[in-house]
Design an enzyme around this catalytic site. Structure first.
Site, PDB file in Angstrom:
ATOM      1  N   GLY A 471     -35.562  -8.775  -1.742  1.00 30.57           N
ATOM      2  CA  GLY A 471     -35.146  -9.385  -3.012  1.00 30.57           C
ATOM      3  C   GLY A 471     -34.553  -8.371  -3.962  1.00 30.57           C
ATOM      4  N   GLU A 494      -3.500  -2.448   2.363  1.00 33.12           N
ATOM      5  CA  GLU A 494      -3.014  -1.292   3.145  1.00 33.12           C
ATOM      6  C   GLU A 494      -2.914  -1.649   4.631  1.00 33.12           C
ATOM      7  OE1 GLU A 494      -1.887   1.493   2.028  1.00 33.12           O
ATOM      8  OE2 GLU A 494      -2.663   1.618  -0.006  1.00 33.12           O
TER       9      GLU A 494
HETATM   10  C1  LIG Z   1      -6.925  -7.262  -4.601  1.00 34.93           C
HETATM   11  C2  LIG Z   1      -5.611  -7.130  -3.938  1.00 34.93           C
HETATM   12  C3  LIG Z   1      -4.732  -6.153  -4.347  1.00 34.93           C
HETATM   13  C4  LIG Z   1      -3.470  -6.040  -3.757  1.00 34.93           C
HETATM   14  N1  LIG Z   1      -2.572  -5.148  -4.267  1.00 34.93           N
HETATM   15  C5  LIG Z   1      -1.287  -5.182  -3.829  1.00 34.93           C
HETATM   16  C6  LIG Z   1      -0.287  -4.399  -4.469  1.00 34.93           C
HETATM   17  O1  LIG Z   1      -0.547  -3.668  -5.435  1.00 34.93           O
HETATM   18  N2  LIG Z   1       0.991  -4.494  -3.999  1.00 34.93           N
HETATM   19  C7  LIG Z   1       1.320  -5.275  -2.941  1.00 34.93           C
HETATM   20  O2  LIG Z   1       2.484  -5.290  -2.553  1.00 34.93           O
HETATM   21  N3  LIG Z   1       0.393  -6.033  -2.308  1.00 34.93           N
HETATM   22  C8  LIG Z   1      -0.892  -6.015  -2.740  1.00 34.93           C
HETATM   23  N4  LIG Z   1      -1.849  -6.804  -2.129  1.00 34.93           N
HETATM   24  C9  LIG Z   1      -1.463  -7.650  -0.998  1.00 34.93           C
HETATM   25  C10 LIG Z   1      -2.029  -7.160   0.308  1.00 34.93           C
HETATM   26  O3  LIG Z   1      -1.392  -5.981   0.718  1.00 34.93           O
HETATM   27  C11 LIG Z   1      -1.886  -8.289   1.322  1.00 34.93           C
HETATM   28  O4  LIG Z   1      -2.843  -9.265   0.962  1.00 34.93           O
HETATM   29  C12 LIG Z   1      -2.077  -7.827   2.732  1.00 34.93           C
HETATM   30  O5  LIG Z   1      -0.964  -7.077   3.130  1.00 34.93           O
HETATM   31  C13 LIG Z   1      -2.286  -8.992   3.709  1.00 34.93           C
HETATM   32  O6  LIG Z   1      -1.275  -9.932   3.583  1.00 34.93           O
HETATM   33  P1  LIG Z   1      -1.646 -11.476   3.373  1.00 34.93           P
HETATM   34  O7  LIG Z   1      -2.624 -11.595   2.288  1.00 34.93           O
HETATM   35  O8  LIG Z   1      -0.364 -12.177   3.239  1.00 34.93           O
HETATM   36  O9  LIG Z   1      -2.370 -11.888   4.699  1.00 34.93           O
HETATM   37  P2  LIG Z   1      -1.688 -12.493   6.003  1.00 34.93           P
HETATM   38  O10 LIG Z   1      -0.759 -11.498   6.585  1.00 34.93           O
HETATM   39  O11 LIG Z   1      -1.178 -13.854   5.758  1.00 34.93           O
HETATM   40  O12 LIG Z   1      -2.984 -12.590   6.929  1.00 34.93           O
HETATM   41  C14 LIG Z   1      -3.896 -13.697   6.834  1.00 34.93           C
HETATM   42  C15 LIG Z   1      -4.778 -13.718   8.083  1.00 34.93           C
HETATM   43  O13 LIG Z   1      -3.958 -13.899   9.241  1.00 34.93           O
HETATM   44  C16 LIG Z   1      -4.228 -12.915  10.200  1.00 34.93           C
HETATM   45  N5  LIG Z   1      -2.971 -12.472  10.820  1.00 34.93           N
HETATM   46  C17 LIG Z   1      -1.777 -12.216  10.220  1.00 34.93           C
HETATM   47  N6  LIG Z   1      -0.887 -11.772  11.118  1.00 34.93           N
HETATM   48  C18 LIG Z   1      -1.524 -11.725  12.307  1.00 34.93           C
HETATM   49  C19 LIG Z   1      -1.162 -11.301  13.628  1.00 34.93           C
HETATM   50  N7  LIG Z   1       0.060 -10.830  13.896  1.00 34.93           N
HETATM   51  N8  LIG Z   1      -2.089 -11.365  14.588  1.00 34.93           N
HETATM   52  C20 LIG Z   1      -3.323 -11.824  14.334  1.00 34.93           C
HETATM   53  N9  LIG Z   1      -3.736 -12.203  13.124  1.00 34.93           N
HETATM   54  C21 LIG Z   1      -2.860 -12.170  12.120  1.00 34.93           C
HETATM   55  C22 LIG Z   1      -4.837 -11.741   9.439  1.00 34.93           C
HETATM   56  O14 LIG Z   1      -5.736 -11.025  10.272  1.00 34.93           O
HETATM   57  C23 LIG Z   1      -5.577 -12.422   8.294  1.00 34.93           C
HETATM   58  O15 LIG Z   1      -6.875 -12.748   8.700  1.00 34.93           O
HETATM   59  C24 LIG Z   1      -3.107  -6.919  -2.694  1.00 34.93           C
HETATM   60  C25 LIG Z   1      -4.016  -7.874  -2.264  1.00 34.93           C
HETATM   61  C26 LIG Z   1      -5.224  -8.025  -2.894  1.00 34.93           C
HETATM   62  C27 LIG Z   1      -6.120  -9.136  -2.465  1.00 34.93           C
END
Ligand SMILES: Cc1cc2nc3c(=O)[nH]c(=O)nc-3n(C[C@H](O)[C@H](O)[C@H](O)COP(=O)(O)OP(=O)(O)OC[C@H]3O[C@@H](n4cnc5c(N)ncnc54)[C@H](O)[C@@H]3O)c2cc1C
Length: 719
Positions: A471, A494
């Site tokens: 807890g 990243e």
């Molecule tokens: C708090 C926060 C801060 C951020 N800061 C920045 C910033 O300053 N500048 C910026 O440019 N971006 C920023 N981002 C964005 C971040 O870099 C992206 O969210 C990240 O690159 C993932 O992209 P997405 O969210 O579109 O996920 P998606 O690519 O849509 O992925 C969604 C899901 O699908 C799966 N998936 C996707 N492609 C595949 C594949 N080929 N094979 C298997 N599985 C797959 C992934 O594993 C994941 O589970 C930020 C995000 C957050 C939440």
């Protein structure tokens, strides 16, 4: 005893000599009760079965501590001296953002710690500052990263029958300017970024596209009449989303957009692919949003609410041609495209070499989070007593085998990750110095793999740590909630971990293919050469039965087992991909084998981690470099390293049994020894967490205080 107990015929091997010398260090053992009945103890354990290591924490800590501890202490001292800059437990999103900004400004302008200059010149120092700042408040670490850091995001492309990672490389605000820009950009922006007068953003992700950077839609069209680029968001899916520093503080953004050049044919424009541009978004003095730019707040997040993430839309915003970050590709006054590098591959390698730092930083910071959480959970588990034998005092919860099982392999993994990520930082710094092409490839894949593996492991472990404190682990003041929420996104930004692991698998397959064509293998992958030749023969039925402690704790056995697994996974997935490609095509085949590929990548990364850990224990012996001069520290590290190795082998025992690499008697011996090593590590758990050198003002959780934890906790609630 050595000859009698040593079943390994290759007794001249360096690793084996080391292993036996380390066994002799068991002379530093003191008697303590062993929980296992004699019959249950692993064979060969008799000599040290009832013994506890004496560890000199100071010396172990000295070995663990990096060369930049002084700057980390400066960070801790600064925040200690400024209580008004410490993040309170309850704080609104808006207040947290303002506090986070003041923390960063204080650090740079008052404490005089200026991280930006180390991004290029001394990356290890930059990562050390990042680690310290992140332990003050993870939002602050990320805010600092958005302003300064170097980063790398990926796009994926399916190419022929392999999955080839196609990397779209970029940097967070400061890093993008110095790494993707040229001298004119440095001259214009360096001081403003360094002193925080030019806060900025890194605008890559769009609403419809995150991981797949190649599909970004924001356009930068060159207008030769005015010598400007016109930045435009063509549809809602192209709104830049999640952009750190955009909602409140940013004055500039590095915007990733498709470079469109006018042509004289029927198409009218030519798409040159994604490039980076500096776009002012707010007025430098008034802070008003500039014309043509629309900014909205992404709102409350699960964690990291000290960072102001926003969404950006550009309505035909005009910027000078000079704002193209033109290090690797430029546009002339008359609209002609040129590049300083002769080939696409060279451009690619050079860019990669400059920009893998973001992931290195995340892997490194994630280990820092794991150290912090582990320290809190283990200190509390030593203090906490529940139940006990009849009419005897209650026992510490860390004396329960189940509790040891939860926390000791995790502690061993923390040490393993510490050495692996330190190695990564070292290689990254070397790569920045030498620009060696092979090293660039190596660091690129290693940073992807370690970032994915370590951040996923830490995310899972944070739950285990919370639960292992019962807890009291749920009280916000004891930090697991914040750590868990703030760290969780490390798995996604990243580069999403699942996507990154595919990059590692793709790289392994590429090297596997090259190996058969006589191509070179870089240092980290060197083992594949040997493994493909020797490990893929049928497992030896004699060694499969060896079960003595000497054998199981022999680094050669451990590494062989890890490498064998990776080699088999690599060979079998290559065969499967080839087969499925014929019917499903490259994309379909890759997807059909995806889980297999992810297992391969994880297996490889675990192998690299083990190899680096073994090296960290052995260096003293093999090279006389006095890396770890204290025998007690070396004995402790050897013990912890063995636990890491055997725990991982046991976790995957089904795989080893399936191919008879390990016979049933050996599997049982591995399990018993892993449990026993957990018990041994428990006996030095206090020293092992103390060696992380995290003072009470950094751990902060009352239940983890080094003295009077309970009374500090009761004080906190007002007694
Ligand atoms: C708090 C926060 C801060 C951020 N800061 C920045 C910033 O300053 N500048 C910026 O440019 N971006 C920023 N981002 C964005 C971040 O870099 C992206 O969210 C990240 O690159 C993932 O992209 P997405 O969210 O579109 O996920 P998606 O690519 O849509 O992925 C969604 C899901 O699908 C799966 N998936 C996707 N492609 C595949 C594949 N080929 N094979 C298997 N599985 C797959 C992934 O594993 C994941 O589970 C930020 C995000 C957050 C939440």
């Amino acid at each position: 005893m050595e000859t009698l107990n040593n079943p390994n015929p290759s007794s001249g091997d360096d690793a084996e000599i080391v292993s036996r010398r380390i066994q002799r260090l068991s002379l530093h053992l003191n008697p303590i009760p062993c929980p296992l009945p004699d019959a249950d103890r692993p064979i060969g354990m008799a000599a040290c079965a009832r013994a506890k290591l004496e560890v000199d924490t100071g010396k172990l800590s000295g070995y663990m501590r990096g060369p930049h501890r002084d700057v980390q202490e400066k960070v801790f001292e600064y925040f200690e001296s400024r209580p008004e800059l410490q993040t309170p437990l309850e704080i609104s999103k808006n207040d947290h953002r303002e506090l986070c900004w003041r923390q960063l400004v204080g650090l740079v302008r008052e404490a005089g710690i200026k991280p930006f200059r180390y991004v290029a010149d001394d990356p290890a120092k930059y990562f050390a500052i990042l680690e310290a700042v992140g332990s003050v408040d993870m939002s602050l670490g990320i805010k600092m990263g958005v302003q300064y850091r170097i980063s790398l995001l990926y796009a994926n492309m399916l190419c022929l029958n392999w999955f080839f990672p196609c990397i779209c490389v970029c940097s967070l605000w400061g890093g993008s300017v110095i790494n993707l820009g040229t001298q004119k950009h440095k001259d214009k922006y360096f001081d403003g970024i360094d002193n925080l007068y030019y806060p900025g953003c890194f605008a890559m992700t769009e609403l419809h596209h995150g991981s797949n950077v190649q599909a970004l839609q924001t356009a930068a069209t060159f207008d030769p009449i005015t010598d400007e680029f016109i930045i435009n968001t063509p549809n809602d899916g192209a709104i830049k989303w999640w952009i750190g520093n955009a909602a409140v503080h940013g004055k500039f953004a590095t915007v990733f957009a498709r470079l469109m050049l006018p042509t004289h044919d029927s198409k009218a424009v030519s798409d040159m692919g994604v490039h980076a541009f500096i776009v002012p978004i707010r007025h430098l003095e008034t802070h008003e949003t500039l014309p043509g730019i629309e900014i909205h707040d992404c709102g409350q997040k699960v964690g990291l609410n000290g960072v102001d993430n926003g969404a950006l839309r550009f309505n035909s915003v005009r910027i000078p041609r000079d704002n193209l970050l033109n290090r690797f590709g430029d546009v002339s006054r008359d609209g002609k495209y040129s590049s300083s590098l002769p080939t696409v591959n060279k451009r690619f390698a050079a860019t990669l070499g400059e920009l893998v730092g973001g992931r290195v930083g995340l892997a490194y910071s994630s280990v820092a989070v794991l150290k912090l959480a582990g320290t809190i959970a283990i200190r509390y588990s030593l203090l906490r007593q529940q139940f006990g034998p009849p009419r005897k005092p209650e026992v510490s919860i860390l004396d329960y085998q189940s509790h040891q099982h939860k926390l000791m392999p995790m502690l061993a993994s923390t040490y393993a990750f510490h050495f692996a990520t330190s190695y990564l930082v070292e290689k990254y710094a070397e790569m920045k110095r030498t620009h060696d092409e092979q090293l660039v490839g190596d660091v690129h894949a290693l940073s992807a793999g370690l970032k994915a593996y370590v951040t996923s492991y830490t995310a899972r472990s944070l739950n285990v740590c919370r639960e292992s404190c019962g807890g009291h682990g749920y009280a916000a003041v004891n930090r697991f909630g914040t750590l868990r929420n703030d760290h969780d996104i490390f798995q996604t930004f990243e580069g999403d971990n699942t996507v990154l692991l595919q990059q590692v698998a793709g790289d392994l397959l590429k090297r596997y293919q090259e190996k058969f064509q006589g191509g070179p293998l870089t240092v980290t992958w060197n083992y594949l050469r040997e493994s493909m030749n020797s490990y893929l023969s049928q497992p030896n039925p004699v060694t499969a039965r060896w079960e003595s402690e000497d054998h199981l704790r022999d680094p050669k056995f451990q590494l062989d087992a890890f490498r064998y697994r990776t080699s088999r996974l690599l060979q079998s997935v290559a065969v499967r991909l080839r087969k499925h490609t014929k019917t499903l095509g490259g994309f379909g085949a890759w997807n059909r084998c995806l889980n297999h590929l992810l297992t391969l990548a994880e297996s490889h990364i675990e192998t690299v981690i083990l190899a680096k850990f073994i090296e960290a224990v052995q260096k003293y012996y093999l090279y006389q470099t006095f890396y770890c001069p204290d025998p007690s520290a070396r004995s402790a590290l050897k013990l912890v390293c063995d636990l890491y190795a055997l725990n991982r082998i046991w976790n995957d025992i089904g795989t080893y049994r399936n191919v008879d690499y390990v016979a049933p008697n050996k599997a049982k011996a591995i399990h018993k020894l892993a449990e026993y090593l957990s018990f041994q590590v428990r006996n030095i758990a206090r020293e092992l967490v103390d060696a992380f050198d995290l003072p009470d003002n950094v751990t902060k959780a009352p239940i983890a205080m080094q003295s009077e934890a309970y009374s500090q906790y009761t004080n906190y609630v007002g007694f």
